[in-house]
Design an enzyme around this catalytic site. Structure first.
Site, PDB file in Angstrom:
ATOM      1  CB  SER A 207      31.238 -12.338 -51.898  1.00 59.03           C
ATOM      2  OG  SER A 207      31.864 -11.237 -51.856  1.00 59.03           O
ATOM      3  CB  SER A 208      28.948  -7.252 -52.015  1.00 63.27           C
ATOM      4  OG  SER A 208      27.996  -7.257 -51.066  1.00 63.27           O
TER       5      SER A 208
ATOM      6  CG  MET B 177      28.034  -4.250 -44.592  1.00 59.57           C
ATOM      7  SD  MET B 177      29.513  -4.257 -44.035  1.00 59.57           S
ATOM      8  CE  MET B 177      30.454  -4.740 -45.061  1.00 59.57           C
TER       9      MET B 177
ATOM     10  CG  ASP C 154      30.095 -13.476 -43.712  1.00 64.07           C
ATOM     11  OD1 ASP C 154      31.046 -13.329 -44.860  1.00 64.07           O
ATOM     12  OD2 ASP C 154      28.960 -12.904 -45.157  1.00 64.07           O
TER      13      ASP C 154
ATOM     14  CG  HIS D 185      25.540 -11.255 -53.396  1.00 61.08           C
ATOM     15  ND1 HIS D 185      24.737 -12.133 -52.985  1.00 61.08           N
ATOM     16  CD2 HIS D 185      25.914 -10.488 -53.055  1.00 61.08           C
ATOM     17  CE1 HIS D 185      25.657 -11.972 -51.224  1.00 61.08           C
ATOM     18  NE2 HIS D 185      26.362 -11.023 -51.737  1.00 61.08           N
TER      19      HIS D 185
ATOM     20  CG  HIS E 138      22.780  -9.488 -49.822  1.00 65.09           C
ATOM     21  ND1 HIS E 138      23.411  -9.138 -50.954  1.00 65.09           N
ATOM     22  CD2 HIS E 138      23.835  -9.498 -48.538  1.00 65.09           C
ATOM     23  CE1 HIS E 138      25.143  -9.201 -50.035  1.00 65.09           C
ATOM     24  NE2 HIS E 138      25.064  -8.862 -48.943  1.00 65.09           N
TER      25      HIS E 138
ATOM     26  CD  GLN F  80      31.176  -4.632 -40.448  1.00 64.94           C
ATOM     27  OE1 GLN F  80      30.336  -4.445 -39.886  1.00 64.94           O
ATOM     28  NE2 GLN F  80      31.861  -5.955 -41.662  1.00 64.94           N
TER      29      GLN F  80
ATOM     30  N   GLY G  49      24.345 -15.155 -43.175  1.00 64.89           N
ATOM     31  CA  GLY G  49      24.462 -16.094 -44.152  1.00 64.89           C
ATOM     32  C   GLY G  49      25.717 -16.488 -43.261  1.00 64.89           C
TER      33      GLY G  49
END
Ligand code: PAF
Length: 282
Positions: A186-187, A26, A151, A30, A33, A57, A148
């Site tokens: 994490s974003s 999305m 999650d 970082h 990813h 989502q 990843g």
């Protein structure tokens, strides 16, 4: 790196490639990813990433509108990490009409943990991932997609989806990348204030402690595991967090464990207005 926005352009860009390797994102990329991109690169004959903030989502009160969009920086990072094709559809490209057909995941797996606190989340994830898979892999003999492990439940739900629909796509897990203090990348870490950022590692520390206690109580009754989980939640709450769950689960189906099961500990908690998740296999 070839940047495309529409399905016809994506198909044209991939026409000569029989085995794409794919990392859906999305955006707001970082190092976590980029590690997935580097992992995916040798697994196919073209490395494809997508950037799409998927409205389906997000719950109405969640951060869809404010989710960070960092297009220029994301493109530079993907290019440097070796991405060959970036698919960045506009909303009207992926959802040209209201998406009334949805992929409904198994409630036993998808209505617990994240699904309990974010109802409909996994339906939104499965629906967009199915659409992205159709976009990237249509007409291909086989493919690989890397997700990843941070999650954890998402990866399990998507693996079941791929298995039940017999998709010719291998789903590969990418290890969680962590900051020096152990905070999972994490974003959403970008939402944390400086003080919250220092505190944020406590979620992973609480989960590591719970994992140790779960191992020590390997033959414990389910009630004893529940007591360990409650203590872990209370300890985090005492530091100012609002925990949704800190729990010990069986790895293969995320149900409460029986003695001898392989375990995973998973947690989600809010620090201020930022909701963080993490997990460790035990
Ligand atoms: O993990 C994410 O970033 C998203 O859930 C995904 C898989 C890209 C679907 O929107």
């Amino acid at each position: 790196m070839h940047i495309v926005h529409t399905l016809p352009d994506l198909r044209a860009a991939l026409a000569a490639h029989a085995r794409p390797a794919f990392v859906p994102t999305m955006g707001n990329l970082h190092d976590g990813h980029l590690a997935l991109v580097r992992q995916a690169k040798p697994l196919g004959d073209a490395m494809v990433a997508s950037i799409f903030v998927n409205r389906l989502q997000f719950l109405p009160h969640e951060d869809f509108d404010s989710y960070p969009r960092t297009w220029e920086a994301d493109c530079a990072k993907l290019q440097a990490a070796g991405c060959d094709v970036l698919f960045a559809p506009r909303e009207t490209d992926l959802y040209p009409e209201p998406q009334t057909f949805k992929v409904q995941p198994d409630p036993l797996l998808a209505d617990i943990l994240e699904g309990q606190f974010r109802p409909g989340f996994f339906t939104g994830v499965c629906t967009v991932v199915m659409k992205l898979f159709c976009a990237v892999f249509a007409g291909k003999a086989q493919g690989t997609a890397v997700f990843g492990q941070k999650d954890y439940q998402q990866l399990m739900v998507l693996r079941r989806m791929a298995q039940q629909f017999a998709l010719p796509i291998e789903l590969v897990a990418g290890p969680t990348q962590r900051a020096d203090d152990g905070l999972a990348l994490s974003s959403r870490n970008g939402y944390l204030s400086e003080t919250e950022r220092q505190e944020a590692v406590q979620l992973s520390l609480a989960l590591r402690a719970l994992a140790r206690e779960a191992v020590a109580a390997a033959h414990a009754l389910p009630g004893q595991v529940a007591a360990l989980e409650q203590r872990a939640r209370e300890a985090l709450a005492a530091r100012g967090w609002q925990p949704d769950y800190l729990t010990v689960r069986r790895r293969n189906d995320l149900q409460p464990p029986q003695a001898g099961d392989a375990l995973v500990v998973l947690g989600a908690a809010r620090l201020g207005t930022t909701r963080l998740i993490d997990n460790f296999e035990v």
